[in-house]
Design a protein around this motif. Structure first.
Motif, short mmCIF file in Angstrom:
data_model
loop_
_atom_site.label_atom_id
_atom_site.label_comp_id
_atom_site.label_asym_id
_atom_site.label_seq_id
_atom_site.Cartn_x
_atom_site.Cartn_y
_atom_site.Cartn_z
N ARG A 9 -9.68 8.78 -10.43
CA ARG A 9 -9.98 7.51 -9.75
C ARG A 9 -8.76 6.58 -9.79
N ILE A 10 -8.08 6.56 -10.94
CA ILE A 10 -6.87 5.72 -11.04
C ILE A 10 -5.82 6.20 -10.04
N LEU A 11 -5.71 7.53 -9.97
CA LEU A 11 -4.72 8.12 -9.04
C LEU A 11 -5.05 7.77 -7.59
N TYR A 12 -6.34 7.89 -7.22
CA TYR A 12 -6.75 7.56 -5.85
C TYR A 12 -6.44 6.11 -5.52
N VAL A 13 -6.75 5.22 -6.46
CA VAL A 13 -6.51 3.78 -6.23
C VAL A 13 -5.01 3.53 -6.07
N ALA A 14 -4.20 4.16 -6.92
CA ALA A 14 -2.74 3.97 -6.84
C ALA A 14 -2.19 4.48 -5.51
N CYS A 15 -2.65 5.67 -5.11
CA CYS A 15 -2.17 6.26 -3.84
C CYS A 15 -2.60 5.39 -2.66
N ALA A 16 -3.89 5.00 -2.67
CA ALA A 16 -4.41 4.21 -1.55
C ALA A 16 -3.67 2.89 -1.45
N THR A 17 -3.38 2.27 -2.60
CA THR A 17 -2.67 0.98 -2.59
C THR A 17 -1.28 1.15 -1.98
N ALA A 18 -0.57 2.20 -2.41
CA ALA A 18 0.79 2.44 -1.89
C ALA A 18 0.78 2.63 -0.38
N VAL A 19 -0.17 3.44 0.11
CA VAL A 19 -0.19 3.74 1.55
C VAL A 19 -0.62 2.51 2.36
N VAL A 20 -1.64 1.81 1.85
CA VAL A 20 -2.12 0.61 2.58
C VAL A 20 -1.01 -0.43 2.65
N PHE A 25 2.78 -3.46 5.72
CA PHE A 25 4.05 -4.18 5.85
C PHE A 25 5.01 -3.55 6.86
N LEU A 26 4.93 -2.25 7.03
CA LEU A 26 5.92 -1.59 7.90
C LEU A 26 5.40 -1.31 9.32
N THR A 27 4.10 -1.33 9.51
CA THR A 27 3.58 -1.03 10.85
C THR A 27 2.72 -2.17 11.41
N VAL A 28 1.72 -2.59 10.62
CA VAL A 28 0.77 -3.60 11.15
C VAL A 28 1.43 -4.98 11.25
N LEU A 29 2.14 -5.39 10.19
CA LEU A 29 2.79 -6.71 10.21
C LEU A 29 3.81 -6.83 11.36
N PRO A 30 4.70 -5.84 11.55
CA PRO A 30 5.62 -5.94 12.70
C PRO A 30 4.89 -5.99 14.04
N ALA A 31 3.75 -5.27 14.14
CA ALA A 31 3.00 -5.30 15.40
C ALA A 31 2.47 -6.70 15.66
N LEU B 132 8.49 -2.15 18.36
CA LEU B 132 8.64 -2.74 17.02
C LEU B 132 10.05 -3.25 16.72
N VAL B 133 10.99 -2.96 17.60
CA VAL B 133 12.39 -3.24 17.23
C VAL B 133 12.67 -4.73 17.03
N ALA B 134 12.14 -5.59 17.90
CA ALA B 134 12.41 -7.03 17.75
C ALA B 134 11.78 -7.59 16.47
#
Lengths: 285, 288
Positions: A9-20, A25-31, B132-134
């Motif tokens: 369970r600790i591992l699942y939470v750690a993995c899920a946190t990292a991916v989320v 930050f890298l896909t949803v926020l830029p969108a 996404l570039v901008a």
């Protein structure tokens, strides 16, 4: 049965946190940032109005539509034929490597190779001039045709690999039954193969439409640096208009419009095909 | 029903398809052996009558002189090549680690919405790099990573991760949950189960996803053009800048260099996918 325990369970939470966090930050926020950037203070829709009134907007959209309409069916047909051939061939690995090679070649090398062939003194352009096509037009007024040809060469291998993966999952018993019944090749393709790969083909078609509509590298390397209007797709239009200060620019608004169009396409495809088909193509890919 | 190459498709269509697939690659190889004074405006077959290896020699001389002379087009190209390898390798490593972690949760945790989330990752197709570039340029400037290789890697991970996760979930879903339970009973523990049971059985899938991400990262032009500085440009964005007075098809030296800097990707991708096909055929009892 799912293995459950404290450490799991600790591992699942750690993995899920990292991916989320990564996706957030890298896909949803830029969108979201793209949508915010497209709105000017005081006139949130001004950039969209400017985009629609840009004289190059309509030709770029039209070029992209033609590009998608021409390249996607050809990729599907070519990929399907190659997949069936590899599936049946005596030396599948050799044929797989041959058909898959263009996908592994970086686009700058692939585009460069086609330019060597189709530039005004290239051997292919010279050979085709015997059919009445002026050699200098392949990278000029006929650049869109060249773009379609090069894109099919570069990306048909994706369709080929997806369909081949699905073909391998057809139960052998179906082929055995077809052989016992003495089906012809056409009947075998229609009765055995097509029902099995139908969903995969439909989803791959949707993915290819999205992929080709947002393709930038091949169009840019082939026609991006020239002044010819032929072959200038919507992505080139976006890149040229993003410029230094992107906030409230036509480029960002056009990028948001492209994402919106793709979202509508995916939404429609999901609604029509349902989850089952998506799951099946995931299995195939 | 016979299962032979002659079945339906015949021999002509595969031959045409093979020529279509291989001709550009053969052309590029041919162009790299043409004397530079015979190039310009494309490759003429007559230019191949007197082949030369000088272009390849020039490329390897440039490798030897890296660090001493940084002004020539070839040494600039080699810097872009180094950047490309660093960015692609980092993107593959980070994306794979996150995709494996995500796939583990989505297929093993028993979380109810995992199926929907796995399919939602397909929506990554809605956000291509040009969209996404901008925002990436804006956000990376805020955190002080503008123009750096680390910033470019983060941007590449951002657009590769949803697709890598989507693919990786499938490979994990194919392993029966019963194996996890048996490994647990045998006292493997969490990490033993992952590293000794799950990952070895998804090795071919890992290779295929790595190759897929590597192709996306290596071929990127739009992100590298806007997010990278002159020092951190990658091949896709910089190959034409390395030779400002030439195009991709105006010099045989460029053809030879293009060929050599493309080779690592070609070998890795073909090897990864061929291994996947070999394993799949074996799994289904088909001959190789």
């Amino acid at each position: 049965m799912v293995v459950q325990g404290r450490y799991w369970r600790i591992l699942y939470v750690a993995c899920a946190t990292a991916v989320v966090l990564a996706v957030a930050f890298l896909t949803v926020l830029p969108a979201f940032d793209a949508v915010i950037m497209s709105a000017r203070r005081g006139a949130p829709l001004q950039a969209y109005r400017n985009t629609l009134h840009d004289p190059a907007f309509a030709p770029a959209v039209l070029t992209t539509i033609i590009y998608v309409i021409v390249t996607v069916p050809v990729q599907l047909l070519f990929g399907f034929l190659c997949a069936v051939h590899v599936y049946l061939a005596r030396r599948p690995l050799v044929w797989f490597t041959i058909y898959f090679l263009p996908y592994a070649v970086p686009v700058y090398a692939g585009v460069g190779a086609w330019r060597w062939m189709l530039d005004r003194r290239g051997y292919l352009a010279t050979a085709l001039s015997h059919f009445g096509v002026a050699p200098e037009t392949w990278l000029g007024t006929r650049a869109l045709a060249t773009l379609c040809l090069v894109s099919v060469w570069c990306f048909a291998a994706f369709v080929f690999a997806s369909i081949l993966a699905r073909l391998y999952r057809i139960p052998a018993a179906l082929h055995a039954t077809a052989a016992t019944d003495g089906l012809s090749v056409g009947e075998w393709l229609r009765v055995v193969v097509w029902p099995q790969i139908k969903n995969t083909v439909v989803i791959v078609t949707v993915l290819r439409i999205a992929f080709m509509a947002s393709k930038f590298d091949v169009p840019w390397l082939l026609v991006g640096s020239t002044s010819t209007a032929s072959g200038r797709t919507f992505t080139i239009f976006i890149a040229e208009r993003i410029g230094g200060d992107a906030r409230g620019s036509v480029g960002v608004a056009a990028a948001v419009l492209l994402a919106g169009g793709l979202a509508v396409l995916f939404g429609l495809a999901s609604a029509i095909l349902g989850r089952r088909a998506l799951k099946e193509v995931r299995n195939a890919t | 029903m016979r299962r032979s190459p002659a079945l339906g498709i015949g021999r002509l269509l595969p031959a045409i398809a093979a020529v279509f697939a291989l001709l550009p690659i053969i052309t590029l190889i041919g162009a790299s052996f043409v004397r530079n004074d015979l190039t310009g405006g494309g490759l003429r077959l007559t230019a191949l009558r007197a082949p030369t290896t000088a272009n390849h020699g020039e490329f390897f001389s440039a490798i030897v002189s890296v660090g001493r002379d940084s002004s020539t087009g070839l040494t600039v190209l080699l810097r872009y090549f180094r950047n490309t390898v660093i960015v692609a390798a980092s993107t593959v490593t980070i994306s794979l680690a996150l995709a494996v972690a995500g796939a583990l949760v989505l297929t093993r945790s028993g979380f109810r919405g995992s199926d929907g989330l796995a399919q939602a990752s397909l929506w990554g197709y809605v956000l291509p790099p040009v969209v996404l570039v901008a925002p990436y340029a804006h956000l990376l400037a805020l955190v002080g990573l503008a123009g750096s290789l680390r910033g470019l890697v983060l941007a590449h991970v951002g657009f590769c991760l949803p697709l890598a996760l989507w693919l990786m979930t499938q490979y994990f879903a194919a392993i029966p949950l019963e194996w996890d339970r048996l490994a647990d009973l045998d006292g493997f523990g969490c990490f033993g189960t992952i590293f000794r049971v799950l990952l070895p059985r998804t090795a071919a899938g890992l290779g295929a996803v790595a190759a897929f991400v590597a192709v996306l990262s290596w071929n990127d032009i739009v992100l590298a053009s806007i997010l990278a500085s002159e020092r951190t440009k990658t091949l896709g964005a910089g190959i034409q800048d390395a030779f400002p007075n030439e195009t991709l098809n105006s010099s045989s030296t460029v053809a030879a260099a293009t060929l050599w800097v493309s080779l690592p990707l070609i070998v890795c991708v073909v090897a990864a996918y061929a291994s996947l096909i070999r394993r799949t055929r074996r799994q289904w009892g088909l001959s190789l």
